[in-house]
Write a protein that holds these residues in place. Sequence first.
Motif, PDB file in Angstrom:
ATOM      1  N   ALA A 191       0.975  -1.133   0.063  1.00  0.00           N
ATOM      2  CA  ALA A 191      -0.093  -0.008   0.078  1.00  0.00           C
ATOM      3  C   ALA A 191       0.956   0.987  -0.042  1.00  0.00           C
ATOM      4  O   ALA A 191       1.820   1.375   0.779  1.00  0.00           O
ATOM      5  CB  ALA A 191      -0.851  -0.004   1.130  1.00  0.00           C
ATOM      6  N   PHE A 192       0.590   2.345  -0.678  1.00  0.00           N
ATOM      7  CA  PHE A 192       1.134   3.453  -0.710  1.00  0.00           C
ATOM      8  C   PHE A 192       0.358   4.452  -0.016  1.00  0.00           C
ATOM      9  O   PHE A 192      -0.930   4.738  -0.087  1.00  0.00           O
ATOM     10  CB  PHE A 192       0.994   3.998  -2.260  1.00  0.00           C
ATOM     11  CG  PHE A 192       1.921   3.210  -3.240  1.00  0.00           C
ATOM     12  CD1 PHE A 192       3.366   3.329  -2.904  1.00  0.00           C
ATOM     13  CD2 PHE A 192       1.393   2.483  -4.344  1.00  0.00           C
ATOM     14  CE1 PHE A 192       3.816   2.433  -3.819  1.00  0.00           C
ATOM     15  CE2 PHE A 192       2.157   1.834  -5.163  1.00  0.00           C
ATOM     16  CZ  PHE A 192       3.482   1.905  -5.088  1.00  0.00           C
ATOM     17  N   LEU A 193       1.203   4.940   1.132  1.00  0.00           N
ATOM     18  CA  LEU A 193       0.589   6.367   1.809  1.00  0.00           C
ATOM     19  C   LEU A 193       0.904   7.476   1.139  1.00  0.00           C
ATOM     20  O   LEU A 193       1.865   7.846   1.196  1.00  0.00           O
ATOM     21  CB  LEU A 193       1.122   6.012   3.200  1.00  0.00           C
ATOM     22  CG  LEU A 193       0.392   7.272   4.279  1.00  0.00           C
ATOM     23  CD1 LEU A 193      -1.151   6.824   4.711  1.00  0.00           C
ATOM     24  CD2 LEU A 193       1.109   6.965   5.483  1.00  0.00           C
ATOM     25  N   VAL A 194      -0.120   8.048   0.650  1.00  0.00           N
ATOM     26  CA  VAL A 194       0.248   9.330  -0.149  1.00  0.00           C
ATOM     27  C   VAL A 194      -0.289  10.721   0.249  1.00  0.00           C
ATOM     28  O   VAL A 194      -1.050  10.888   1.083  1.00  0.00           O
ATOM     29  CB  VAL A 194      -0.426   9.188  -1.565  1.00  0.00           C
ATOM     30  CG1 VAL A 194       0.168   7.829  -2.344  1.00  0.00           C
ATOM     31  CG2 VAL A 194      -1.818   9.056  -1.711  1.00  0.00           C
ATOM     32  N   ASP A 195       0.277  11.668  -0.229  1.00  0.00           N
ATOM     33  CA  ASP A 195      -0.134  13.239   0.027  1.00  0.00           C
ATOM     34  C   ASP A 195      -0.037  13.616   1.394  1.00  0.00           C
ATOM     35  O   ASP A 195      -1.078  13.800   2.105  1.00  0.00           O
ATOM     36  CB  ASP A 195      -1.524  13.207  -0.505  1.00  0.00           C
ATOM     37  CG  ASP A 195      -1.808  13.078  -2.132  1.00  0.00           C
ATOM     38  OD1 ASP A 195      -0.617  13.037  -2.848  1.00  0.00           O
ATOM     39  OD2 ASP A 195      -2.945  13.066  -2.449  1.00  0.00           O
ATOM     40  N   TYR A 196       1.207  13.696   1.763  1.00  0.00           N
ATOM     41  CA  TYR A 196       1.496  14.159   3.079  1.00  0.00           C
ATOM     42  C   TYR A 196       1.238  15.812   3.258  1.00  0.00           C
ATOM     43  O   TYR A 196       1.403  16.345   2.300  1.00  0.00           O
ATOM     44  CB  TYR A 196       3.271  13.718   3.435  1.00  0.00           C
ATOM     45  CG  TYR A 196       3.301  12.343   3.949  1.00  0.00           C
ATOM     46  CD1 TYR A 196       3.817  12.107   5.148  1.00  0.00           C
ATOM     47  CD2 TYR A 196       3.167  11.457   2.883  1.00  0.00           C
ATOM     48  CE1 TYR A 196       3.986  10.919   5.568  1.00  0.00           C
ATOM     49  CE2 TYR A 196       3.225  10.000   3.692  1.00  0.00           C
ATOM     50  CZ  TYR A 196       3.956   9.781   4.956  1.00  0.00           C
ATOM     51  OH  TYR A 196       4.033   8.533   5.311  1.00  0.00           O
TER      52      TYR A 196
END
Length: 306
Positions: A191-196
């Motif tokens: 999974a990609f955790l995006v948009d910090y």
Amino acid sequence: MLTVEGLHVRAALFRSIRRFFYEKGFLEVDTPVRAPLLLPERHISPVASDGWFLQPSPEQFMKRLLARGCRTIFQICPCFRAGERGSRHLTEFTMLEWYRVDSDYCDLMRDCEELVCYVLDDLAADDRFQSLLDRSCLRTVAVDPPWERLSVAQAFARHCPETVEQALATDRFDELLVEYVEPYLGRYGPAFLVDYPAVCASLARLKPNDESVAERFELYINGMELANGFSELTDGVRQRARFAEELAILEHQDGQQRKMPETFLRDLTAIDTAAGIAFGLDRFLMLLLSESCIDQAVSFGPDELG
């Protein structure tokens, strides 16, 4: 400490990664491990080396190679960070980094999907590693693309008792991320955790249509963070302002005056659009071997050096 079988797996992993990038036309580079000046980042404690510093990442020199005209480059190298010791952390560790011009963080995410699938298929084709892969925790997750993309705001809303805004206001963002969010990421597939949040951008550019967040992501598999990538901030004026903030915080923390990385900032303006990523190879090998401690993914753990 790796067994002899584990050493063969590690070597095969590195060979496979190199083949992947060679086939995609990337240039393998090597850059200095020591430098007199590092990019200012408050969350990274450098390791001193005879008045200079050991690299926490090859980032600053690899970006300067982009400024020199390189277009797609990669490197596998040792990196060093003081105070990093735990079941998933080493002071000295091995990093894979790659950079590409005319690209953004979406291109890097596709690279990650292709790289992991390529490596698993490559190792599976070698009879020596069949039993190992059958036992690997990577067999318990679905790695076929596309992988989940979850924004930081969505992840906090789903798993954390506080919102992103509340976490930032109380200076507990990293703490809450680790405690409440990370354990649930990549449980059933990468999974990609995006948009910090923009304040966590560091060297990443902000989203053109929403400057409250940065075009930055981290890759997770089975609750473990493997990679940190972003669309590069190539605006020298904005990057200088961010560095000035970091330098002020660092100097307040320890009272030591630091220099602005002028050469890096000069070269940064020669880059148009680019993206780059750091990928932890020791942690990836941990997952391949189904190990719970990073010491079992390197030739010698810190406790075995004496």
